[in-house]
Design an enzyme around this catalytic site. Sequence first.
Site, PDB file in Angstrom:
ATOM      1  N   HIS A 266     -14.161 -29.349  -1.694  1.00  0.00           N
ATOM      2  CA  HIS A 266     -14.898 -29.717  -2.916  1.00  0.00           C
ATOM      3  C   HIS A 266     -16.356 -29.350  -2.605  1.00  0.00           C
ATOM      4  O   HIS A 266     -16.996 -28.557  -3.299  1.00  0.00           O
ATOM      5  CB  HIS A 266     -14.753 -30.959  -3.279  1.00  0.00           C
ATOM      6  CG  HIS A 266     -13.290 -31.420  -3.565  1.00  0.00           C
ATOM      7  ND1 HIS A 266     -12.523 -30.641  -4.670  1.00  0.00           N
ATOM      8  CD2 HIS A 266     -12.377 -32.472  -3.101  1.00  0.00           C
ATOM      9  CE1 HIS A 266     -11.309 -31.396  -4.680  1.00  0.00           C
ATOM     10  NE2 HIS A 266     -11.143 -32.343  -3.684  1.00  0.00           N
TER      11      HIS A 266
HETATM   12  C1  BDR Z   1     -15.284 -35.025  -5.330  1.00  0.00           C
HETATM   13  O1  BDR Z   1     -15.156 -36.538  -5.555  1.00  0.00           O
HETATM   14  C2  BDR Z   1     -15.684 -37.090  -4.221  1.00  0.00           C
HETATM   15  O2  BDR Z   1     -14.407 -37.941  -3.980  1.00  0.00           O
HETATM   16  C3  BDR Z   1     -15.801 -35.809  -3.311  1.00  0.00           C
HETATM   17  O3  BDR Z   1     -16.707 -36.113  -2.357  1.00  0.00           O
HETATM   18  C4  BDR Z   1     -16.004 -34.848  -4.267  1.00  0.00           C
HETATM   19  O4  BDR Z   1     -17.604 -34.895  -4.472  1.00  0.00           O
HETATM   20  C5  BDR Z   1     -14.042 -34.411  -5.926  1.00  0.00           C
HETATM   21  O5  BDR Z   1     -13.454 -34.741  -7.022  1.00  0.00           O
END
Ligand code: BDR
Length: 354
Positions: A266
Amino acid sequence: MNDKKAAKRFAHPMPVIFDTDPGIDDAMALYLLARHPALDLRAITTVFGNGSIAVTNRNARILAALYQQAVPVAAGAAGPLHDNALREFSSHVHGDDGLGGVADLAERTALALSPNAQIPPLDARPAHQLICDLVNAEPGAITLIAVGPLTNLALALRHDPSIASKVHQVIVMGGAFGTAGRCGNVTPVAEANVINDPEAADLVFTADWPVVIVGLDVTQEVVMEESYLASMQGRGGAVGDFLWQATRHYQDFYFGCDGIKGIYAHDASAIAYAIEPEAFTLRSGPVRVAMEGIARGQTIQDFRKPSGAQTPWSGCPSQQVCIGVQAERVLALFDQAFDPAFDLNTDRPAGQGA
Ligand code: BDR
Ligand code: CA
């Protein structure tokens, strides 16, 4: 990236403030940001999200020391703009310590690397103040990369609305727009960073500054498989081993919920966008966040031709949403972060990162 473009970007690295809730994928993103010669990390600002603000503050300080980044780390929001809004810490995803159970190990390693055997303290300023100070000091220069709830950016806009016209660009990991069925990871329609503070996200997306949204539409296309993660071991000094161990918890989570034998990249995808925007396909149009009912936290872009009809998107600036990615380019970029021959950041003048 062709050689000419690379030479230009490396000669003029992009100054970046990293707003983060570390977080395992945040830790990976920060490594790429710290190492890549096209980027110049100026500050880290923290926010609640993957853990409480105490947890994310601690992790940001540890990571700055572990990656040998002599930049200010400033504490940000402990909760969303509207205190009664939903607040959830993703400890089931990132572990109680936010780093998959290896924060203590990372701290010991960072202490051993530190010249004075200390983890640097927090900056005296709150995150939103530091953001305003750095943006005002260099109008037009700073890129904000936000990979947690958008509370600090919203507070900075409220504190000093003039920063909107002085920020170079805002890159956000957050949201989901339904490309290939990518709609949400906390609810069927809401992504974690947005649903943790939908009011802040709506403020940031509708402000008059250029925003690029790197949402689940693309980040769930970039899967770091177990063999890829295993290949980090023994690389980057102690960092590869640390990230391999930290991702064990994260990988178990994703196997349990999506059946993948790996993790989604992500937050590293937002850094990859800053380095190689050509690897992404963008779509233009204003973006709003649903506030009410079961759709709370849903991100919706109006990418239709303007019809003249009044809608909640009317009058909002057009922003860019990533709807396609060349995943192999993002994976190659992250892998390069471990390459000793790629360690150009050591050539930087003092004060521009380690
Ligand atoms: C996002 O949510 C967090 O858990 C991760 O670090 C990322 O930024 C993904 O949905
Ligand atoms: Ca994050």
